[in-house]
Design an enzyme around this catalytic site. Structure first.
Site, PDB file in Angstrom:
ATOM      1  N   GLU A 194      38.160  44.908  38.079  1.00  0.00           N
ATOM      2  CA  GLU A 194      39.361  44.057  37.647  1.00  0.00           C
ATOM      3  C   GLU A 194      39.300  43.506  36.482  1.00  0.00           C
ATOM      4  O   GLU A 194      39.810  42.432  36.259  1.00  0.00           O
ATOM      5  CB  GLU A 194      39.489  43.003  38.961  1.00  0.00           C
ATOM      6  CG  GLU A 194      39.884  43.602  40.241  1.00  0.00           C
ATOM      7  CD  GLU A 194      40.265  42.432  41.178  1.00  0.00           C
ATOM      8  OE1 GLU A 194      39.801  41.328  40.926  1.00  0.00           O
ATOM      9  OE2 GLU A 194      41.067  42.889  42.073  1.00  0.00           O
ATOM     10  N   GLU A 197      41.176  48.420  47.190  1.00  0.00           N
ATOM     11  CA  GLU A 197      41.159  47.251  47.944  1.00  0.00           C
ATOM     12  C   GLU A 197      42.308  46.940  48.576  1.00  0.00           C
ATOM     13  O   GLU A 197      43.415  46.233  47.860  1.00  0.00           O
ATOM     14  CB  GLU A 197      40.555  45.965  46.977  1.00  0.00           C
ATOM     15  CG  GLU A 197      39.415  46.113  46.544  1.00  0.00           C
ATOM     16  CD  GLU A 197      38.827  44.816  45.835  1.00  0.00           C
ATOM     17  OE1 GLU A 197      39.324  43.834  45.995  1.00  0.00           O
ATOM     18  OE2 GLU A 197      37.874  45.028  45.085  1.00  0.00           O
TER      19      GLU A 197
HETATM   20  C1  GAL Z   1      39.388  41.285  44.424  1.00  0.00           C
HETATM   21  C2  GAL Z   1      37.939  41.688  43.672  1.00  0.00           C
HETATM   22  C3  GAL Z   1      36.765  41.554  44.984  1.00  0.00           C
HETATM   23  C4  GAL Z   1      37.154  40.335  45.994  1.00  0.00           C
HETATM   24  C5  GAL Z   1      38.549  40.213  46.430  1.00  0.00           C
HETATM   25  C6  GAL Z   1      38.991  38.967  47.175  1.00  0.00           C
HETATM   26  O1  GAL Z   1      40.159  40.925  43.331  1.00  0.00           O
HETATM   27  O2  GAL Z   1      37.952  42.762  43.119  1.00  0.00           O
HETATM   28  O3  GAL Z   1      35.698  41.547  44.567  1.00  0.00           O
HETATM   29  O4  GAL Z   1      36.586  39.346  45.127  1.00  0.00           O
HETATM   30  O5  GAL Z   1      39.185  40.097  45.237  1.00  0.00           O
HETATM   31  O6  GAL Z   1      37.858  39.148  48.318  1.00  0.00           O
END
Ligand code: GAL
Length: 634
Positions: free
Chosen positions: A183, A252
């Site tokens: 990110e 994610e």
């Molecule tokens: C994303 C990040 C993850 C985690 C998630 C929130 O932005 O890539 O590592 O932090 O947010 O749980």
């Protein structure tokens, strides 16, 4: 009698194939999907971070993931866990990455290895070892030689470990995908033109490691070829990769959210989660990952933050303790089955979109031989609708997607839960309310009494040192402990302007956080605590002083180091001042005086396993701040 050699060989081959360790698989991609051994694949993935559970739990968690319809397990690699001291590696127990990857392989699933090595992940310091911060001239996550050298060394170390164990798909192993950085696109504007150079360098450094499988960068719209840019978020159906040669991948999909100390326990309804997944596949996605599928526990001091709780349950389909969370797990399993029924059509073509009315969408996938799959969506969150599709009528609940693997029969609707709902039973340990001595919950765990360890107020270690002025905490402790004592001596004659009467004053302390306890002459005089929105602490408390020498002891505590944001590595902690004593007609600023510092607590050095330091007591000690048992000696 042993089977004949040919049969033995065939049996072995079968076993190996089941473990997906059959033979080297070529992994590539095109605009539609990841291509594994020549076949485009629809892949359902879930994040399980190996150090957030125990190796004993891994096989069961992975089996439950497989039963839930996952094809891939996604994990980060946690640099500060593996290299707590520069050059000294640790891959034992919960840190046994190779064992974890092999456990996934033996269940017949693939692995997406997100090396980072910046991971965010609500993990202390975003996964970076704090020693990195002390390398002269270093600047994190930018075009900086010392940083790039260390990042490359660690990334190469992990890749080499995987290669030595033949864990890449290109070698017959389960790893089909890898991630570099994390990110960075969310923060890169803060790093100026060097950001672009850094991201290009990261891309070529990663590809030069020659893993034989594709690399991704998430939330990096300018990820250079051949790196695939991927999406993170609650919904990613509208995402498009930066080239029409790259597949639409969702690294994610947040199945819930993380918990802060003092925060509300997050919850994401499975109907909405299933909707987001179905929409993604409806609109051309072929690889989707739940972050998290099993969240687990932040053991030890691994929580990031500040104020990330030790539970990383995440409202995930498998709960913190490894129990399937229903109906979340079951409803998603049913969804995965429905999507897999569409796989042939999904991988063959791009979808054809037809509007069925306002907020009503149909996407159809059709192969040249006529195999057809369709997704019908009602993206209006308030009202149900009835639509006509290929001459038939369908009812679409508000905010739902129906899956039709043959373009005719609905096998699944995201808003309609058919799978079993069960309530899990939790057995509580003894918990006390603040008002009474009676336990609120009783447990099956019997207890024969309480034990506690006494921690002295203020300076008790020979390693204490003196400095003029107030020191920033993380630079001082190097994060070897959450605790830093700031101690100062103030002499009182009785007519100082910072006194109200002969003895009282107001102690004013400003701190960058995260928690502060103040003591005057061994007595607790007040505490302040930040929170995840505002970590700073301002403490103002009336204190009683005595003629002559007075000792002010401030105990500053960190609760997980920052893990996200531009330059997060530079956010400080601890008492930065001013520290004042204020009276009716004046004040004194103690900030630049001579302070005595102690890193860590005596109890930490003694270790909790030393039974001689534990004091037994039948009743629970309550409202007991630290005890000044040797104040008179000061
Ligand atoms: C994303 C990040 C993850 C985690 C998630 C929130 O932005 O890539 O590592 O932090 O947010 O749980």
């Amino acid at each position: 009698m042993a089977p004949p050699p040919l049969l033995q060989f065939l049996l072995l081959l079968l076993l190996c194939c089941d473990l997906q360790l059959c033979a080297a698989a070529n992994v590539s991609y095109d605009h539609r999907a990841l291509v594994v051994d020549g076949s485009r694949r629809v892949l359902i993935s879930g994040s399980i971070h190996y150090p957030r559970s125990t190796p004993e739990m891994w096989p069961d968690l992975i089996d439950k993931s497989k039963d839930g319809g996952l094809d891939v397990i996604e994990t980060y690699v946690f640099w500060n866990l593996h290299e707590p001291v520069q050059g000294q590696y640790d891959f034992e127990g919960r840190k046994d990455l190779v064992r974890f990857v092999k456990t996934v392989a033996s269940a017949g699933l693939y692995v997406h290895l997100r090396i980072g090595p910046y991971v965010c992940a609500e993990w202390n310091y975003g996964g970076f070892p704090v020693w990195l911060h002390f390398i002269p001239g270093i600047k994190f996550r930018t075009d900086n030689e010392p940083f790039k050298r260390e990042m490359q060394r660690f990334t190469a170390k992990i890749v080499d470990m995987m290669k030595q164990e033949k864990l890449y798909a290109s070698q017959g192993g389960p790893i089909i995908l890898s991630q570099i950085e994390n990110e960075y696109g969310n923060v890169d504007e803060h790093y100026g033109p060097a950001a672009k150079t850094y991201i290009n360098w990261s891309a070529s450094m990663a590809t030069s490691l020659d893993t034989g499988v594709p690399w991704v960068m998430c939330q990096q719209s300018d990820a250079p070829d051949p790196i695939i840019n991927t999406c993170n978020g609650f919904y990613c159906d509208q995402f498009t990769p930066n080239s029409n040669q790259k597949p639409k991948i969702w690294t994610e999909n947040w199945s819930g959210w993380f918990l802060d100390f003092g925060g509300r326990v997050p919850y994401r309804p499975v109907e909405d989660l299933a909707f987001s997944v179905a929409r993604f596949f409806q609109r051309g996605g072929t690889f989707q990952n739940y972050y998290m599928y099993h969240g687990g526990t932040n053991f030890g001091r691994s929580s990031g933050g500040p104020f990330i709780s030790t539970s990383y349950d995440y409202d995930a389909p498998i709960d913190e303790y490894g129990i399937v969370r229903q109906p979340k797990w079951g409803h998603l399993r049913d969804l995965h089955k429905a999507i897999k029924l569409c796989e042939k059509a999904l991988i063959a073509t791009d979808p054809t979109y037809t509007s069925l009315g306002p907020n009503l969408e149909a996407h159809v996938y059709k192969t040249s031989s006529g195999t057809c799959a369709a997704f019908l969506a009602n993206v209006n969150s308030n009202s149900d609708a009835t639509v006509t599709f290929y001459g038939k009528t369908y009812h679409l609940a508000a905010w739902s997607v129906s899956v039709l693997p043959d373009c005719e029969n609905v096998v699944f609707n995201t808003a309609q839960i058919i799978s079993q709902a069960t309530l899990s039973e939790t057995k509580y340990v003894k918990t006390y309310s603040q008002e009474s001595d009676q336990p609120i919950f009783t447990s099956e765990i019997t207890e024969s009494g309480w034990k506690y360890v006494q921690e002295p107020v203020g300076i008790s270690k020979t390693s204490a040192f003196k400095r003029e002025g107030l020191l920033e905490q993380i630079n001082t402790t190097g994060d070897v402990s959450d605790y830093l004592w700031y101690s100062i001596s103030v002499n009182i004659t009785g007519n100082e302007p910072f006194l109200f009467n002969e003895t009282q004053s107001i102690l004013h302390v400003e701190s960058l956080g995260h928690v502060l306890h103040a003591f005057v002459n061994g007595q607790s005089t007040g505490s302040g605590i930040g929170n995840s929105d505002n970590v700073n602490v301002l403490l103002e408390t009336t204190v009683s002083l005595v003629p002559g020498k007075n000792i002010i002891d401030l105990l500053s505590v960190t609760v997980g180091l920052q893990n996200y944001g531009p330059f997060f590595d530079l956010s400080g902690a601890g008492v930065t001042g001013p520290v004042l004593l204020k009276g009716q007609s004046g004040r004194i600023d103690l900030s630049s005086n001579l302070w005595t510092y102690q890193i860590g607590l005596r109890g930490e050095d003694l270790g909790l396993s030393d039974s001689s330091i534990w004091i037994s007591q039948d009743v629970l000690p309550k409202n007991s701040p630290l005890i000044c048992n040797d104040c008179s000696e000061k």
